[in-house]
Design a protein around this motif. Sequence first.
Motif, PDB file in Angstrom:
ATOM      1  N   TYR A  20      29.930  41.969  93.557  1.00 11.54           N
ATOM      2  CA  TYR A  20      29.401  43.052  94.392  1.00 11.54           C
ATOM      3  C   TYR A  20      30.509  43.618  95.271  1.00 11.54           C
TER       4      TYR A  20
ATOM      5  N   TYR B 147      30.944  45.901  98.824  1.00 12.52           N
ATOM      6  CA  TYR B 147      30.303  46.438 100.018  1.00 12.52           C
ATOM      7  C   TYR B 147      31.371  47.084 100.881  1.00 12.52           C
TER       8      TYR B 147
ATOM      9  N   PHE C 166      26.010  48.504 100.734  1.00 13.31           N
ATOM     10  CA  PHE C 166      26.240  48.212  99.331  1.00 13.31           C
ATOM     11  C   PHE C 166      26.900  49.395  98.642  1.00 13.31           C
TER      12      PHE C 166
ATOM     13  N   TYR D   8      27.460  46.954  91.976  1.00 11.72           N
ATOM     14  CA  TYR D   8      27.538  45.575  91.529  1.00 11.72           C
ATOM     15  C   TYR D   8      27.711  45.506  90.023  1.00 11.72           C
TER      16      TYR D   8
ATOM     17  N   ASP E 190      24.061  49.169  88.681  1.00  7.26           N
ATOM     18  CA  ASP E 190      23.678  49.921  89.873  1.00  7.26           C
ATOM     19  C   ASP E 190      24.931  50.421  90.582  1.00  7.26           C
TER      20      ASP E 190
ATOM     21  N   ALA F 251      23.114  37.839  88.886  1.00  4.85           N
ATOM     22  CA  ALA F 251      22.491  38.905  89.670  1.00  4.85           C
ATOM     23  C   ALA F 251      20.991  38.957  89.460  1.00  4.85           C
ATOM     24  N   ILE F 252      20.459  38.049  88.635  1.00 10.76           N
ATOM     25  CA  ILE F 252      19.056  38.188  88.269  1.00 10.76           C
ATOM     26  C   ILE F 252      18.167  37.115  88.884  1.00 10.76           C
ATOM     27  N   HIS F 253      18.723  36.259  89.679  1.00  6.96           N
ATOM     28  CA  HIS F 253      17.918  35.259  90.370  1.00  6.96           C
ATOM     29  C   HIS F 253      18.322  35.215  91.831  1.00  6.96           C
ATOM     30  N   GLN F 254      17.552  34.512  92.610  1.00  3.63           N
ATOM     31  CA  GLN F 254      17.799  34.447  94.048  1.00  3.63           C
ATOM     32  C   GLN F 254      18.907  33.431  94.316  1.00  3.63           C
TER      33      GLN F 254
ATOM     34  N   GLN G 281      25.286  35.063  97.629  1.00  3.92           N
ATOM     35  CA  GLN G 281      26.535  35.788  97.443  1.00  3.92           C
ATOM     36  C   GLN G 281      27.556  35.265  98.433  1.00  3.92           C
TER      37      GLN G 281
ATOM     38  N   ASP H 291      12.491  39.529  98.391  1.00  7.08           N
ATOM     39  CA  ASP H 291      12.037  38.171  98.092  1.00  7.08           C
ATOM     40  C   ASP H 291      13.047  37.093  98.430  1.00  7.08           C
ATOM     41  N   TYR H 292      14.161  37.502  99.007  1.00  8.97           N
ATOM     42  CA  TYR H 292      15.198  36.516  99.336  1.00  8.97           C
ATOM     43  C   TYR H 292      15.943  37.029 100.552  1.00  8.97           C
TER      44      TYR H 292
ATOM     45  N   ALA I 168      15.517  40.163  93.847  1.00  6.01           N
ATOM     46  CA  ALA I 168      16.168  39.684  92.629  1.00  6.01           C
ATOM     47  C   ALA I 168      16.012  40.689  91.495  1.00  6.01           C
TER      48      ALA I 168
ATOM     49  N   ALA J 143      16.080  43.750  91.568  1.00  3.66           N
ATOM     50  CA  ALA J 143      16.948  44.918  91.751  1.00  3.66           C
ATOM     51  C   ALA J 143      18.412  44.521  91.771  1.00  3.66           C
ATOM     52  N   GLY J 144      18.697  43.347  91.243  1.00  2.00           N
ATOM     53  CA  GLY J 144      20.092  42.943  91.129  1.00  2.00           C
ATOM     54  C   GLY J 144      20.643  42.196  92.323  1.00  2.00           C
ATOM     55  N   ASN J 145      19.772  41.885  93.267  1.00  2.00           N
ATOM     56  CA  ASN J 145      20.194  41.095  94.424  1.00  2.00           C
ATOM     57  C   ASN J 145      21.176  41.803  95.337  1.00  2.00           C
ATOM     58  N   LYS J 146      21.262  43.111  95.255  1.00  2.00           N
ATOM     59  CA  LYS J 146      22.160  43.784  96.193  1.00  2.00           C
ATOM     60  C   LYS J 146      21.609  43.603  97.604  1.00  2.00           C
ATOM     61  N   LEU J 147      22.499  43.275  98.517  1.00  2.00           N
ATOM     62  CA  LEU J 147      22.098  42.943  99.874  1.00  2.00           C
ATOM     63  C   LEU J 147      21.936  44.203 100.719  1.00  2.00           C
TER      64      LEU J 147
END
Lengths: 115, 113
Positions: free
Chosen positions: A33, A35, A45, A48, A56, A98-101, A104, B31-32, B95, B97-101
Motif C-alpha cells: 500500500y 499512503y 490512501f 494498493y 484500487d 489484501a483480502i483478509h483482516q 499493515q 470490519d477491522y 477487507a 475493499a482491499g483493506n485500504k486504511l
Amino acid sequence: GAGVSQSPSNKVTEKGKDVELRCDPISGHTALYWYRQSLGQGLEFLIYFQGNSAPDKSGLPSDRFSAERTGGSVSTLTIQRTQQEDSAVYLCASSRTAIHQVTQYFGPGTRLLVL
Amino acid sequence: GESVGLHLPTLSVQEGDNSIINCAYSNSASDYFIWYKQESGKGPQFIIDIRSNMDKRQGQRVTVLLNKTVKHLSLQIAATQPGDSAVYFCAETLAAAGNKLTFGGGTRVLVKP
C-alpha cells in the motif's frame, strides 16, 4: 529485511521534475500500500497492490502519479512534473494479503520537498 | 513523518496515569480497526487491532474498545510512560475493499514526568 524499507529517506526536487520513490515490503507479503501524509490532509490512501496488480488506484490525486510493482515485491511510486503541493511524506505499508483482516506494517517514509 | 501543522488534539498525562484516546470512525461497514503510534520522523507503528465481531481486546498495557452502535473506538494505555509520547491514529478498513486504511485525524499524547 525485517521490516518495510523505503528509499530515499529524503528527496528535494525542483518543481516540474519527475521523482521515483521506492518501497521494499516485508518478505512474503503479497499486499503493498502507498499512503501520503501531508500538512493539513493527514494520512490518505493512494494505491494498493495485491501481487503485481493494482485493484484500487482511487486515491491517486492526479494522472501525474503512477505506481508499479514487478515480481510481487518492490514497488515504485512515480510523480511526474512535481508541484509544490506534492510535498509530503510518502509512506509504504505491506501485509500478508489484501483480502483478509490482517495488519499493515509501515516503512519509515520518504519525505519529499518540492521547491 | 508526522502530522505537523495539523491542529491535533493533545492529551497531556502525568507519567504513571492511565490515558484514554478516542476516535470516531466513519464507515459503519468497516470490519477491522487498528491503532497506530507515530513518533517524530518515523512511520506509523502497529499497537493493537480489533475486529468488528469484538467489543474489547487487550494487549500489553493497552486496551481497545469498539462501540459499533455509535461508531466509536478508544485506546486505553495503562501506566503511561515517557516513551508513550507520540501521535496516535485510529484506522478503519474493510477487507472486501482491499483493506485500504482510512485514518482518523490523530491525537498527540504528551507524557509529563
